[in-house]
Design a protein around this motif. Structure first.
Motif, short mmCIF file in Angstrom:
data_model
loop_
_atom_site.label_atom_id
_atom_site.label_comp_id
_atom_site.label_asym_id
_atom_site.label_seq_id
_atom_site.Cartn_x
_atom_site.Cartn_y
_atom_site.Cartn_z
N VAL A 260 6.55 -4.30 -3.55
CA VAL A 260 5.15 -3.73 -3.74
C VAL A 260 4.86 -2.44 -2.88
N GLY A 261 4.70 -1.14 -3.84
CA GLY A 261 4.47 -0.02 -3.10
C GLY A 261 2.92 0.19 -3.22
N TYR A 262 2.27 0.17 -2.17
CA TYR A 262 0.75 0.35 -2.32
C TYR A 262 0.04 1.56 -1.67
N VAL A 263 -0.42 2.46 -2.65
CA VAL A 263 -0.77 3.78 -2.48
C VAL A 263 -2.25 3.98 -2.86
N GLY A 264 -2.80 3.17 -3.29
CA GLY A 264 -4.40 3.27 -3.23
C GLY A 264 -5.14 3.21 -2.30
N MET A 283 6.56 -5.18 1.13
CA MET A 283 5.37 -4.53 0.98
C MET A 283 5.52 -3.03 1.91
N LEU A 284 5.25 -1.96 1.16
CA LEU A 284 5.23 -0.41 2.02
C LEU A 284 4.23 0.12 1.33
N GLY A 285 3.49 0.96 1.88
CA GLY A 285 2.73 1.75 1.55
C GLY A 285 1.92 2.53 2.40
N GLY A 286 0.49 3.23 2.00
CA GLY A 286 -0.32 3.96 2.73
C GLY A 286 -0.13 5.36 2.40
#
Length: 340
Positions: A260-264, A283-286
């Protein structure tokens, strides 16, 4: 000069401001050729993020360098540049590992919805466009997306593991989500599934490479993804909204062992530990390390391999920025480009 200032909920004005000047020897001042309104700008516009004092707005920009500090060596006056919304020296250990968005000396730019802007850490933040300022306005629009929404969508797709043979789902049909669709396809994903309930956005998702559109949300949306993937779920999911519902939907749509790539930009997201434990997903994002991708994105745009500028469904003079904010808030526009 003229620049956009937000005074409070629903209160955006274009005002006279001082022309920025060199403050640090690592600064550059650029004449902004194009800026835009970001979905994240709507959080304070809607009153979700409270403003203690008026805020100069904008963090996406392309422009021409007009002045540089004494220690700047990578850009010079006359260069046409694309800049990341995250400031970075591009030399620290974190930057060298590919996360310029968390540069030990960095931060975030502001005040780009204006005629001129000052860019700290210019050598690490700005990338020169080969050949100078393009004559084609559509190319300039596409280069502008690389400053944030394209780079952010690209990071989301990379974090979700987009690659040949994989199915990638994208939660969110705003500019970032649509750019994530484009990115996943450009990175070779075999199948891209976009969540959307709006025909204009779904149509652009298809244009960008989406193979299927899912209108359902929440648990129903996740169930639909599993139906489309033989019960497994997507190999990777990009979360491009930033709410509790969208994050849980993204996790539920992803198969065990997936990404899951979370960019919101997260607002009110609190993930239950038992959900994460059972999901068994990476999970990776930011904030996106846009600077990592800029040279490649600029090359793809100039060669005509991608056309992300299509996310700008309205283009306005800077003086009409308040209408641009209203249009995006009311979902009459996907993303608004501003020309100083």
């Amino acid at each position: 000069m003229r620049g956009v200032v937000m005074h409070g909920r629903g209160d955006v004005r274009v005002e006279d401001r001082e022309v920025p000047r060199i403050v640090e020897p690592t600064d550059a001042v650029i004449k902004v050729e194009a800026a835009c309104i970001c979905g994240s700008d709507l959080w304070p516009y809607r009153g979700v993020d409270e403003l203690a004092v008026p805020r100069a707005m904008g963090h996406e920009y392309v422009g021409t360098v007009v002045e540089v500090g004494g220690e700047v060596t990578g850009v010079e006056p006359g260069d046409f540049v694309v800049g990341s919304f995250c400031l970075s020296d591009n030399t620290c250990e974190i930057c060298r590992s590919g996360f310029q968005s968390r540069c030990i000396n960095g931060g975030f730019i502001g005040d780009t919805q204006a005629q001129y802007t000052r860019v700290p850490l210019a050598d690490g933040t700005l990338v020169v466009v080969p050949g100078g300022k393009p004559e084609d306005e559509d190319v300039i629009a596409s280069l502008l997306t690389a400053s944030d929404v394209l780079g952010t969508g690209w990071f989301g797709a990379v974090a979700a593991g987009a690659s040949p043979g994989r199915t990638i789902a994208v939660v969110g049909d705003g500019a970032v989500g649509l750019c994530a669709v484009l990115a996943a396809k450009a990175l070779g994903a075999e199948r891209v599934i976009a969540f959307s309930r709006h025909e204009d956005r779904a149509a652009l998702a298809r244009e960008f490479g989406a193979d299927a559109i899912v209108a359902e949300r929440g648990e129903e949306g996740a169930a639909r993804i599993k139906e489309l993937t033989g019960g497994y779920g997507a190999h990777g999911v990009v979360e491009a909204v930033g709410t509790q519902e969208s994050m849980l939907q993204a996790i539920a749509s992803c198969r065990p062992g997936g990404h899951v790539g979370y960019v919101g930009v997260a607002h009110g997201v609190s993930l239950p530990g038992d959900v994460l434990f059972r999901a068994e997903v990476s999970m990776l994002g930011g904030p996106a390390p846009v600077r990592r991708f800029l040279p490649d994105l600029i090359e793809r745009i100039l060669e005509g391999r991608i056309n992300p500028g299509r996310v700008f469904t309205q283009r306005l003079p800077l003086e009409e920025a308040p209408e641009g904010y209203r249009a995006m808030d009311e979902r009459r526009a996907i993303k608004v480009l501003l020309r100083p």
